[in-house]
Each structure stands twice: as C-alpha cells, then as structure tokens.
Scaffold this motif. Structure first.
Motif, PDB file in Angstrom:
ATOM      1  N   GLY A 245       0.792  -1.222   0.000  1.00 33.26           N
ATOM      2  CA  GLY A 245       0.000   0.000   0.000  1.00 33.26           C
ATOM      3  C   GLY A 245       0.824   1.271   0.000  1.00 33.26           C
ATOM      4  N   THR A 246       2.128   1.188  -0.182  1.00 32.84           N
ATOM      5  CA  THR A 246       2.981   2.375  -0.089  1.00 32.84           C
ATOM      6  C   THR A 246       2.847   3.283  -1.298  1.00 32.84           C
ATOM      7  N   ARG A 247       2.266   2.785  -2.378  1.00 36.00           N
ATOM      8  CA  ARG A 247       2.136   3.609  -3.571  1.00 36.00           C
ATOM      9  C   ARG A 247       0.806   4.347  -3.613  1.00 36.00           C
ATOM     10  N   ALA A 248      -0.010   4.184  -2.585  1.00 32.49           N
ATOM     11  CA  ALA A 248      -1.301   4.882  -2.570  1.00 32.49           C
ATOM     12  C   ALA A 248      -1.074   6.390  -2.532  1.00 32.49           C
ATOM     13  N   VAL A 249      -1.847   7.104  -3.276  1.00 30.16           N
ATOM     14  CA  VAL A 249      -1.693   8.553  -3.341  1.00 30.16           C
ATOM     15  C   VAL A 249      -2.526   9.192  -2.245  1.00 30.16           C
ATOM     16  N   ALA A 250      -1.888   9.917  -1.331  1.00 33.69           N
ATOM     17  CA  ALA A 250      -2.578  10.505  -0.191  1.00 33.69           C
ATOM     18  C   ALA A 250      -3.592  11.548  -0.633  1.00 33.69           C
ATOM     19  N   ALA A 251      -3.331  12.181  -1.780  1.00 33.79           N
ATOM     20  CA  ALA A 251      -4.206  13.259  -2.211  1.00 33.79           C
ATOM     21  C   ALA A 251      -5.610  12.779  -2.549  1.00 33.79           C
ATOM     22  N   ILE A 252      -5.749  11.546  -2.940  1.00 34.11           N
ATOM     23  CA  ILE A 252      -7.066  11.048  -3.325  1.00 34.11           C
ATOM     24  C   ILE A 252      -7.709  10.256  -2.200  1.00 34.11           C
ATOM     25  N   GLU A 253      -7.090  10.243  -1.039  1.00 33.04           N
ATOM     26  CA  GLU A 253      -7.673   9.520   0.088  1.00 33.04           C
ATOM     27  C   GLU A 253      -8.879  10.287   0.614  1.00 33.04           C
ATOM     28  N   ALA A 254      -9.974   9.600   0.850  1.00 28.39           N
ATOM     29  CA  ALA A 254     -11.187  10.251   1.342  1.00 28.39           C
ATOM     30  C   ALA A 254     -10.951  10.817   2.740  1.00 28.39           C
ATOM     31  N   PRO A 255     -11.585  11.967   3.062  1.00 23.67           N
ATOM     32  CA  PRO A 255     -11.417  12.542   4.398  1.00 23.67           C
ATOM     33  C   PRO A 255     -11.842  11.540   5.480  1.00 23.67           C
ATOM     34  N   ARG A 256     -11.132  11.543   6.573  1.00 23.89           N
ATOM     35  CA  ARG A 256     -11.453  10.620   7.671  1.00 23.89           C
ATOM     36  C   ARG A 256     -12.719  11.096   8.387  1.00 23.89           C
ATOM     37  N   PRO A 257     -13.733  10.260   8.483  1.00 22.22           N
ATOM     38  CA  PRO A 257     -14.970  10.662   9.173  1.00 22.22           C
ATOM     39  C   PRO A 257     -14.715  10.908  10.658  1.00 22.22           C
ATOM     40  N   ASP A 258     -15.630  11.673  11.273  1.00 25.10           N
ATOM     41  CA  ASP A 258     -15.565  11.914  12.719  1.00 25.10           C
ATOM     42  C   ASP A 258     -16.337  10.784  13.398  1.00 25.10           C
ATOM     43  N   TYR A 259     -15.626   9.692  13.678  1.00 28.41           N
ATOM     44  CA  TYR A 259     -16.291   8.509  14.222  1.00 28.41           C
ATOM     45  C   TYR A 259     -16.833   8.754  15.630  1.00 28.41           C
ATOM     46  N   LEU A 260     -16.166   9.576  16.406  1.00 24.04           N
ATOM     47  CA  LEU A 260     -16.641   9.853  17.769  1.00 24.04           C
ATOM     48  C   LEU A 260     -17.959  10.627  17.728  1.00 24.04           C
ATOM     49  N   ALA A 261     -18.088  11.558  16.782  1.00 24.36           N
ATOM     50  CA  ALA A 261     -19.338  12.293  16.656  1.00 24.36           C
ATOM     51  C   ALA A 261     -20.463  11.367  16.204  1.00 24.36           C
ATOM     52  N   ASP A 262     -20.145  10.469  15.279  1.00 26.28           N
ATOM     53  CA  ASP A 262     -21.163   9.512  14.822  1.00 26.28           C
ATOM     54  C   ASP A 262     -21.599   8.611  15.973  1.00 26.28           C
ATOM     55  N   ALA A 263     -20.633   8.200  16.804  1.00 21.55           N
ATOM     56  CA  ALA A 263     -20.974   7.345  17.944  1.00 21.55           C
ATOM     57  C   ALA A 263     -21.791   8.104  18.974  1.00 21.55           C
ATOM     58  N   ALA A 264     -21.495   9.393  19.192  1.00 17.93           N
ATOM     59  CA  ALA A 264     -22.239  10.197  20.168  1.00 17.93           C
ATOM     60  C   ALA A 264     -23.693  10.354  19.748  1.00 17.93           C
ATOM     61  N   ALA A 265     -23.957  10.326  18.437  1.00 15.97           N
ATOM     62  CA  ALA A 265     -25.327  10.462  17.942  1.00 15.97           C
ATOM     63  C   ALA A 265     -26.056   9.128  17.867  1.00 15.97           C
ATOM     64  N   ALA A 266     -25.365   8.044  18.184  1.00 16.54           N
ATOM     65  CA  ALA A 266     -25.979   6.723  18.098  1.00 16.54           C
ATOM     66  C   ALA A 266     -27.054   6.551  19.157  1.00 16.54           C
ATOM     67  N   LEU A 267     -28.167   5.911  18.777  1.00 22.15           N
ATOM     68  CA  LEU A 267     -29.274   5.677  19.703  1.00 22.15           C
ATOM     69  C   LEU A 267     -29.323   4.238  20.196  1.00 22.15           C
ATOM     70  N   THR A 268     -28.662   3.326  19.485  1.00 22.46           N
ATOM     71  CA  THR A 268     -28.660   1.925  19.872  1.00 22.46           C
ATOM     72  C   THR A 268     -27.238   1.384  19.807  1.00 22.46           C
ATOM     73  N   VAL A 269     -27.051   0.216  20.441  1.00 19.49           N
ATOM     74  CA  VAL A 269     -25.747  -0.431  20.389  1.00 19.49           C
ATOM     75  C   VAL A 269     -25.409  -0.824  18.953  1.00 19.49           C
TER      76      VAL A 269
END
Length: 346
Positions: A245-269
């Motif tokens: 995976g060392t040749r992957a181009v960082a510029a085209i990498e999708a933005p990292r989601p805010d997983y903690l915010a998504d978890a804080a909005a979770a209503l169920t396990v």
C-alpha cells in the motif's frame, strides 16, 4: 463477445530478458567473447525505450549489444540493482530442461529422464554418471554436458507495455530452488491470479574436492505478503500490484470521518457497532477509537436499559407520555366564577 481458438496456446509477448551476466570481447580476437558474472541485473530487449525505462528505474547506461551467434542487435543496460520487484503471472511461469546448444541451435533438451529430441534416455547421465552437472565447472568439459536451464516469466509492473520478461539462468542450484518456490505458490493459488515477488541475485560459495567456487544464484522471494496469504488462494489484483500500500496517493484519500461524533449520535448499540464496522473497513481503527466506542456502547446500553425498565424519570413511558410534576403552591383562595357565569345572571 470475443472467441478464442481452443487448441491455441495463450501466452503473453516477451518484452525482453533479465540476465545475471554479460559478455566482453576476448583479448584473442579469434576466440568468442568472454562471459562475466554480474552482481546486478542485466536487462536486454529489442526495443530501446524498454531498456531506457529500465535504466531510469534501476540505473546504468543504455548501450547497443550484439548477442552471441547470429541474433539481431539489441539494447541492454547493466543496472545498479541487485533486487527487482516483479509479479508472477497466472499459469505456470517456469519452464526447465537440461539443454545443450551449439551454432546450429539446441542439440539436446532433456527432462532429466528422456532426451526429447532423440527420444533416448538422459545422455548426460549415461555418459558421465549422476554427478554430471558438476562437469559444468570445468572449462574443458562444460561443453560436453547439458546445462540445467530455467526460464521464468515475470511481469515488471513499472515498465512500459503489457507482456512478460524472461529470467534465464543455467545454475543447477537455482533450478532446484526456483522449482520448489514456484510449485509451492502454485499449490496455493492453482495458477490463478498474480503473485508479487522480488528477484534477487544472491552470491553463493561451494567448497568441494578442495576447491572453492563462487557463483550467483537467482532467488525468488514472496514480496509484501505473508506465506499464509500467498498460499491461501489467488490474491486480489490490487494487492498483488501494491501489496504494502505504499504507492497509494494521499491526495485522493477520502477525508477521515468523525467517528466519535457519529458514535455520540448513536441511539442503539447496533448504531455504535455500525460506526466500528465503518472505521474497520476504512482501515482507521486505533486502540483509542476502539476504547471510546466500547465506552459509548456501554452508555447506550445503559440508556436502553433505563427506558425498558421504566427507571428513566426524565424519559417517556412505553406509550411515549412524559410524567407530569405536581407542585404544591400552598393555600389558595376559593375559586369564584365571574358574575356573568352565575345562575340567573343576565
């Protein structure tokens, strides 16, 4: 849809060759050029731009080269690379035979038991015994016995065009090791898919009969994946082309989601587990994120338990009704109705 001739052998075009030696002019002009063993890979091809690309990738100077015999002029580069990244193509990429050549072409080609041209039993074994291959070390007898010839087809993924490059070696020791490595890989992949490898020239020393001999051996190593991965089955093409995976181009990498915010909005396990799965699929899981998601899952589970058991005083009941709070304001004046609301009033 296209069709194929079922009886025709399908093979990729040979773009050039990878060699472990080269020849230089002999001091005696009456004698043929003198072979020289190389510590680095020598790459040759009929196409100059292929060799130029190899020189750009692995160093060296491109030069015109005339192979021994009556072959057409080619181009070659003596690179600076002892290691070259390559890929084993699908099918069986290795061809081996004990061969003897002269100016007229191949005069012997033996599978170790039967000489294929004459259909006689192995001639070298009959004439020189089981150690016949050791005679290759003697300049006076080497032309009297076959050479263990191995031809390995590989793909050089960073070179121009689509095709294979032939790695050819006449080492008896390389013949045994190459066959063992390739057969082990084929047992896992069934000849399907691509396998990333590293081609390496390894110096060896052999001491026998009071003589020490040094010689290079072509070594094929699995690259970027574990033995378990290589033997489990065919690798995905993307993994074979870029196993680390060392040749992957960082510029085209999708933005990292805010997983903690998504978890804080979770209503169920289950919602928290969905966040975990998304982070895992994206390769974003860390120990801190896993710990935070576990804490949030415990919080959501506790909130669910309160709602189910009716212990959440601030939440609604099973029918969605919030309990009312009764406030005692103390003694009150008797309620009086307006005069217009009294009986008999007009």
């Amino acid at each position: 849809m296209g069709s194929r001739i079922r009886t025709a052998q399908k093979q990729a075009r040979e773009l050039g060759r990878l060699r472990t030696g080269y020849s230089i002019p002999n001091q005696d002009p009456k004698k043929r050029p003198r072979p020289v063993k190389s510590k680095t890979w020598v790459i040759s091809s009929h196409a100059e731009h292929y060799v130029t690309a190899a020189a750009d990738a692995w160093g060296g100077k491109v030069e015109r080269w005339q192979p021994q015999g009556n072959g057409a002029p080619q181009f070659r580069v003596i690179t600076e690379a002892e290691l070259i990244e390559a890929i084993l193509p699908p099918g069986d990429p290795l061809s081996q035979a004990n061969e003897m050549w002269n100016k007229g072409g191949c005069v012997r080609r033996c599978d170790g038991e039967t000489e294929q041209i004459s259909r006689h039993p192995c001639l070298c074994l009959a004439e020189h015994g089981p150690e016949w291959h050791l005679l290759r070390q003697d300049l006076y007898t080497k032309d009297k016995v076959c050479a263990a010839t191995s031809r390995l087809n590989v793909v050089l993924p960073d070179m121009p065009d689509v095709g294979v490059w032939r790695v050819e070696t006449h080492s008896w020791y390389a013949a045994n090791e190459l066959a063992g490595t390739v057969d082990m890989v084929l047992s896992g992949t069934g000849g399907k898919g691509l396998v990333p490898v590293t081609l390496r020239i390894e110096p060896r020393t052999r001491v026998a009969g009071g003589l020490t001999k040094q010689f290079p051996v072509v070594v094929v190593e699995i690259r970027g994946v574990t033995t378990r991965q290589a033997l489990t089955g065919p690798l995905p093409t993307a993994v074979a082309l870029d196993p680390t995976g060392t040749r992957a181009v960082a510029a085209i990498e999708a933005p990292r989601p805010d997983y903690l915010a998504d978890a804080a909005a979770a209503l169920t396990v289950d919602d928290v587990q969905d966040v975990y799965r998304a982070a895992h699929a994206a390769g974003h899981l860390t120990d801190d994120l896993i710990a935070a998601l576990k804490v949030r899952a415990d919080e959501v589970k506790a909130e669910e338990s309160k709602r189910v058991n009716g212990t959440d005083e601030d939440g609604p009941d099973d029918e969605g009704v919030y309990p009312a709070e009764v406030v005692d304001d103390g003694p009150r004046e008797p309620a009086t109705w307006p005069a217009a609301a009294l009986p008999g009033s007009k």
